[in-house]
Scaffold this motif. Structure first.
Motif, PDB file in Angstrom:
ATOM      1  N   VAL A 586      45.068  10.576 -55.765  1.00 38.91           N
ATOM      2  CA  VAL A 586      44.730   9.250 -55.275  1.00 38.91           C
ATOM      3  C   VAL A 586      43.217   9.120 -55.283  1.00 38.91           C
ATOM      4  N   HIS A 587      42.700   7.964 -55.695  1.00 35.34           N
ATOM      5  CA  HIS A 587      41.264   7.745 -55.575  1.00 35.34           C
ATOM      6  C   HIS A 587      40.969   6.294 -55.244  1.00 35.34           C
ATOM      7  N   THR A 588      39.792   6.051 -54.683  1.00 35.78           N
ATOM      8  CA  THR A 588      39.337   4.702 -54.371  1.00 35.78           C
ATOM      9  C   THR A 588      38.328   4.260 -55.423  1.00 35.78           C
ATOM     10  N   VAL A 589      38.319   2.949 -55.687  1.00 37.73           N
ATOM     11  CA  VAL A 589      37.367   2.363 -56.630  1.00 37.73           C
ATOM     12  C   VAL A 589      36.646   1.227 -55.920  1.00 37.73           C
ATOM     13  N   GLN A 590      35.313   1.302 -55.874  1.00 32.94           N
ATOM     14  CA  GLN A 590      34.502   0.307 -55.197  1.00 32.94           C
ATOM     15  C   GLN A 590      34.283  -0.913 -56.097  1.00 32.94           C
ATOM     16  N   PRO A 591      33.824  -2.032 -55.515  1.00 34.60           N
ATOM     17  CA  PRO A 591      33.588  -3.235 -56.333  1.00 34.60           C
ATOM     18  C   PRO A 591      32.628  -3.020 -57.496  1.00 34.60           C
ATOM     19  N   ASP A 592      31.700  -2.048 -57.377  1.00 33.16           N
ATOM     20  CA  ASP A 592      30.770  -1.800 -58.483  1.00 33.16           C
ATOM     21  C   ASP A 592      31.342  -0.867 -59.540  1.00 33.16           C
ATOM     22  N   GLY A 593      32.604  -0.466 -59.394  1.00 32.02           N
ATOM     23  CA  GLY A 593      33.252   0.382 -60.383  1.00 32.02           C
ATOM     24  C   GLY A 593      33.171   1.863 -60.094  1.00 32.02           C
ATOM     25  N   THR A 594      32.372   2.292 -59.099  1.00 33.97           N
ATOM     26  CA  THR A 594      32.288   3.711 -58.779  1.00 33.97           C
ATOM     27  C   THR A 594      33.594   4.184 -58.158  1.00 33.97           C
ATOM     28  N   SER A 595      33.970   5.413 -58.494  1.00 34.90           N
ATOM     29  CA  SER A 595      35.265   5.946 -58.083  1.00 34.90           C
ATOM     30  C   SER A 595      35.081   7.244 -57.330  1.00 34.90           C
ATOM     31  N   ASP A 596      35.949   7.478 -56.356  1.00 37.00           N
ATOM     32  CA  ASP A 596      35.910   8.721 -55.599  1.00 37.00           C
ATOM     33  C   ASP A 596      37.329   9.111 -55.235  1.00 37.00           C
ATOM     34  N   THR A 608      45.415  14.235 -46.278  1.00 39.58           N
ATOM     35  CA  THR A 608      44.650  13.216 -45.574  1.00 39.58           C
ATOM     36  C   THR A 608      43.215  13.261 -46.047  1.00 39.58           C
ATOM     37  N   GLY A 609      42.700  12.139 -46.525  1.00 42.51           N
ATOM     38  CA  GLY A 609      41.343  12.079 -47.040  1.00 42.51           C
ATOM     39  C   GLY A 609      40.657  10.790 -46.665  1.00 42.51           C
ATOM     40  N   PRO A 610      39.401  10.600 -47.116  1.00 45.27           N
ATOM     41  CA  PRO A 610      38.637   9.413 -46.731  1.00 45.27           C
ATOM     42  C   PRO A 610      39.036   8.180 -47.537  1.00 45.27           C
ATOM     43  N   LEU A 611      39.194   7.067 -46.851  1.00 45.01           N
ATOM     44  CA  LEU A 611      39.399   5.770 -47.486  1.00 45.01           C
ATOM     45  C   LEU A 611      38.042   5.078 -47.500  1.00 45.01           C
ATOM     46  N   ALA A 612      37.291   5.294 -48.581  1.00 40.64           N
ATOM     47  CA  ALA A 612      35.916   4.816 -48.671  1.00 40.64           C
ATOM     48  C   ALA A 612      35.883   3.322 -48.942  1.00 40.64           C
ATOM     49  N   VAL A 613      35.126   2.595 -48.136  1.00 44.39           N
ATOM     50  CA  VAL A 613      34.972   1.153 -48.287  1.00 44.39           C
ATOM     51  C   VAL A 613      33.490   0.834 -48.257  1.00 44.39           C
ATOM     52  N   GLY A 614      32.974   0.212 -49.309  1.00 44.29           N
ATOM     53  CA  GLY A 614      31.553  -0.074 -49.416  1.00 44.29           C
ATOM     54  C   GLY A 614      31.115  -1.242 -48.567  1.00 44.29           C
ATOM     55  N   PRO A 615      29.853  -1.660 -48.729  1.00 44.57           N
ATOM     56  CA  PRO A 615      29.316  -2.778 -47.929  1.00 44.57           C
ATOM     57  C   PRO A 615      30.104  -4.070 -48.112  1.00 44.57           C
ATOM     58  N   GLU A 616      30.799  -4.211 -49.233  1.00 43.21           N
ATOM     59  CA  GLU A 616      31.561  -5.440 -49.476  1.00 43.21           C
ATOM     60  C   GLU A 616      32.779  -5.563 -48.568  1.00 43.21           C
ATOM     61  N   GLY A 617      33.206  -4.454 -47.964  1.00 45.51           N
ATOM     62  CA  GLY A 617      34.328  -4.505 -47.035  1.00 45.51           C
ATOM     63  C   GLY A 617      35.688  -4.345 -47.671  1.00 45.51           C
ATOM     64  N   TRP A 618      35.764  -3.935 -48.944  1.00 41.26           N
ATOM     65  CA  TRP A 618      37.057  -3.762 -49.575  1.00 41.26           C
ATOM     66  C   TRP A 618      36.932  -2.779 -50.729  1.00 41.26           C
ATOM     67  N   CYS A 619      38.052  -2.274 -51.187  1.00 45.45           N
ATOM     68  CA  CYS A 619      38.102  -1.368 -52.334  1.00 45.45           C
ATOM     69  C   CYS A 619      39.501  -1.415 -52.918  1.00 45.45           C
ATOM     70  N   HIS A 620      39.675  -0.733 -54.036  1.00 46.31           N
ATOM     71  CA  HIS A 620      41.002  -0.566 -54.620  1.00 46.31           C
ATOM     72  C   HIS A 620      41.430   0.893 -54.471  1.00 46.31           C
ATOM     73  N   VAL A 621      42.697   1.078 -54.185  1.00 46.56           N
ATOM     74  CA  VAL A 621      43.276   2.415 -54.063  1.00 46.56           C
ATOM     75  C   VAL A 621      44.211   2.612 -55.250  1.00 46.56           C
ATOM     76  N   VAL A 622      43.956   3.644 -56.035  1.00 44.43           N
ATOM     77  CA  VAL A 622      44.712   3.906 -57.254  1.00 44.43           C
ATOM     78  C   VAL A 622      45.528   5.184 -57.075  1.00 44.43           C
TER      79      VAL A 622
END
Length: 721
Positions: A586-596, A608-622
């Protein structure tokens, strides 16, 4: 005949294709002109001659003709013909468009397009149910796909009128008619067969389901009544939604039946194929139930099962091509109505009710707050359904199962159905979702562009270029296997770099019924090159990013998926069953395209891992997972992070909190593990990796704060103070 929704496509039989544009004959309505536009592979005309209209009724090639118009039993029709064998190779699509004069399409009732193959019966029908202030509209298109012809329901409107339509397709403005013209007289009229005896025409105020009572012997006791009278009975005292009265919006009434007690009802024409809304009201309120029956009179789908005194209810009946067969159980007198999907209540702002209901969300992605006003013991459930995926097993549950009186969920851009099942009062409120501030018109244009450019079908191994319908924004590619040989089930999708070399594995599956999503154009690229490797037939479809499902408190699924999360940084717990660990994470993708990465799945314990959310307040979970495996995701507050005070152990990726001051920490990996690789890193305020502390076991200095542990093995941490 197939009833189509916007964006759907279907194969066409051998031609020539007979295309009929239909609208209701109503005094004072705008005039409407139908035109055919022949476009190339990039959607542009080659010249003025590629527009076929009433006063220029034949294309120079003879492939497309305007046959004329006529009035037929309360309908106004215009017909065109496409000879697919005569269509020039440079022409890839034939658009069927309409132009309005003297008003907009919101005032044009019953606008639809029907297609028949040759002299055969109608094969597809698409009805426009969401027209607004447009004066130009593309109803649908006939297009080539792998040597065959198909029809797609487009429904793209232009509020700027014919000029905007012309600009989109390079049409000289003078090639479009300034006002509707009658064209030549109709010489051939393709008529439907007369309805069966006992079935009244659609729209008749006394329309009664012309079916028979099924084998259980109950007699259909239906009395013809005017629509006004039936509304008076349904709404009773005129109480507002808080008292349970559901306003009846615009929608087509196919059948209306009045009865008492328990009965079995069989409905034939004029209701079309596909999903329908079933509305039920009981005089004075009281328990009642309605269920669909299969061909053997066995219960198929429960629509209502209310033990509380609910006055009325609405539910969605899905039956495919079968005749509609219902069993009604009630203690007293009741009224049942069969309606089109256009009768769904519009979900705008705040709506409320007091029983089961069907709501239609047509705007951009949003937060949906559901409030249950009844006792905790009363049933309250909700689910969403895409218009082309309304089957019960393809709906997404919304209402939580912990009995909370209020919960907020994220819903995708419309059109989207929200199905409520309740035994007491409730309300639903929509507010814009972070990161997706679009108007309904912007969301609709995005979806239309993706449907026009993003459908790919093929067989076996193939390389193709997938076009981003909105360059500068991400998009989702949905994949589906449509036919698989019995002996082969593997399926791969690789993303290729600029040199045509494999860049990354995006899709992996070993099951025959594989379907899912991949996040494409993460950085807003205009196009990507992919290689599909698989046995059998497959289909890819590009969709705007705000049509993906939302991740609320929890979600579950199978195979690969993309979800949208809006909220504060949090923990995410992932559980998997039946996974091949080589292809599961599972990984998160920020609005700028960066993935973690959140982490790798494990088959023995949740991760259990981090659900990273940038300054925009949202992300995609893949989620990347073989379709043979299922998964569950749960969002947890940061307060549940485990603290590292003296000793801590675990397995797989995790987020921990170092308490106190900086200290030396002994980092160990299970001696029997296949690899001793382990990474510790500090995390920033958005839970994104900030600074790597180590890459292998040993004693390392760890500062206070949140620390990411990344390894696939069992590990332990021990503080040395």
């Amino acid at each position: 005949m197939t009833i189509m929704f916007k964006g759907a496509n279907a194969p066409l039989p051998g031609g020539p294709f007979r295309i009929t544009v239909v609208r209701e004959d109503r005094p004072g309505a705008p005039l409407v002109a139908a035109v055919a536009v022949l476009v190339d592979a990039v959607g542009r005309v080659r010249g003025e001659g590629d527009v076929v209209r009433g006063d220029r009724p034949s294309h120079p090639s003879g492939a497309v003709r305007y046959l004329g118009g006529a009035a037929e039993g309360g309908r106004l029709v215009q017909r065109l013909e496409v000879d697919e064998e005569a269509v020039e190779p440079a022409v890839q699509r034939v658009l069927i468009a309409v132009l309005a004069s003297g008003g907009t399409f919101v005032a044009v009732a019953g606008l639809s397009v029907e297609v028949a193959g040759g002299e055969g019966p109608l094969v597809v029908r698409y009805e426009v149910t969401d027209a607004g202030g447009e004066t130009a509209l593309v109803l649908g298109e006939c297009y080539r796909r792998n040597g065959a012809w198909r029809f797609r329901a487009v429904g793209q409107g232009y509020r700027a009128g014919p000029a905007a339509l012309a600009a989109d397709h390079g049409i000289p403005l003078e090639a479009l008619p300034a006002a509707p013209v009658p064209g030549p007289a109709m010489t051939e009229v393709h008529k439907e067969a007369a309805p069966p005896a006992g079935v009244l025409p659609v729209g008749s105020p006394a329309a009664v389901g012309g079916g028979s009572v099924a084998a259980r012997g109950a007699q259909l006791n239906a009395q013809a009544a005017s629509l006004a009278a039936s509304l008076g009975q349904i709404l009773g005292s005129g109480a507002g939604p808080e008292q349970g009265a559901v306003p009846v919006p615009d929608g087509e009434l196919f059948h209306e039946v009045h009865g008492e007690g328990e009965q079995v009802l069989s409905f034939g024409r004029p209701a079309p194929e596909g999903p329908l809304i079933i509305e039920m009201s009981v005089a004075g309120g009281g328990p009642f139930g309605v269920a669909t029956l299969d061909r053997d009179d066995a219960q198929d789908q429960v629509l209502f099962d209310t033990t509380a005194p609910v006055r009325e209810a609405r539910a969605l009946a899905v039956r495919g091509k079968r005749a509609l067969l219902l069993r009604v159980v009630a203690a007293g007198a009741w009224t049942l109505r069969v309606l089109s999907l256009g009768a769904a209540r519009r979900l705008e702002g705040t709506v409320s009710g007091a029983g089961p209901d069907v709501l239609l969300h047509e705007g951009p992605a949003a937060d949906l707050t559901l409030r249950h006003h009844g006792p905790r013991s009363a049933r309250f459930e909700a689910a969403t359904a895409q218009l082309d995926r309304v089957e019960p097993d393809r709906r997404k549950p919304l209402a939580d199962d912990d009995g909370r009186a209020e919960a907020t969920h994220q819903v995708t851009a419309g059109p989207l159905l929200v199905l409520v099942s309740a035994q007491a009062g409730w309300s639903a409120e929509l507010t814009p979702a972070p990161g997706h501030h679009r108007t309904p018109q912007e969301a609709e244009r995005a979806l239309t562009r993706s449907l026009a450019t993003g459908v790919h079908e093929g067989r076996g191994t193939l390389e193709l270029t997938v076009v981003n319908p909105e360059p500068g924004r991400p998009a989702v590619v949905e994949f589906e296997r449509t036919r698989v040989p019995k002996r082969h089930s593997w399926f791969w999708i690789w993303r290729l770099d600029e040199k045509g070399e494999v860049e990354q594995l995006s899709i992996y599956s070993t099951t025959r019924d594989a379907r899912g999503q991949m996040l494409a154009f993460a950085k807003g690229e205009p196009e990507v090159r992919v290689r599909v490797q698989g046995s059998g037939d497959w289909r890819l479809r590009v969709r705007p990013i705000d049509t993906v499902e939302a991740l609320g408190r929890r979600a579950k699924g199978r195979g690969q998926a993309v979800l949208r999360y809006a909220g504060p940084p949090a923990l995410i717990r992932a559980t998997c069953e039946g996974s091949d660990e080589a292809f599961s994470y599972v990984h998160t993708v920020q609005p700028d395209g960066t993935s973690d990465r959140v982490g790798r799945f494990g088959t023995l314990a949740p991760m259990t891992g981090p659900l990273a959310v940038g300054p925009e307040g949202w992300c995609h979970v893949v989620v990347k997972l073989d379709h043979a495996a299922s998964w569950k995701l749960e969002v947890l507050p940061l307060g549940e992070v485990r603290e590292l005070k003296r000793k801590l152990s675990g397995q797989g990726w995790e987020l921990v909190e170092m308490t106190g001051s900086a200290a030396q920490v002994e980092v160990r990996v299970d001696p029997g593990a296949e690899s001793d690789a382990i990474v510790l890193a500090t995390m920033d305020a958005y839970l994104r990796p900030e600074r790597q502390l180590c890459g292998e076991p040993g004693v390392h200095l760890v500062p206070p704060g949140l620390i990411g542990v990344r390894t696939a093995e069992k590990w332990s941490l021990k503080v040395r103070r």
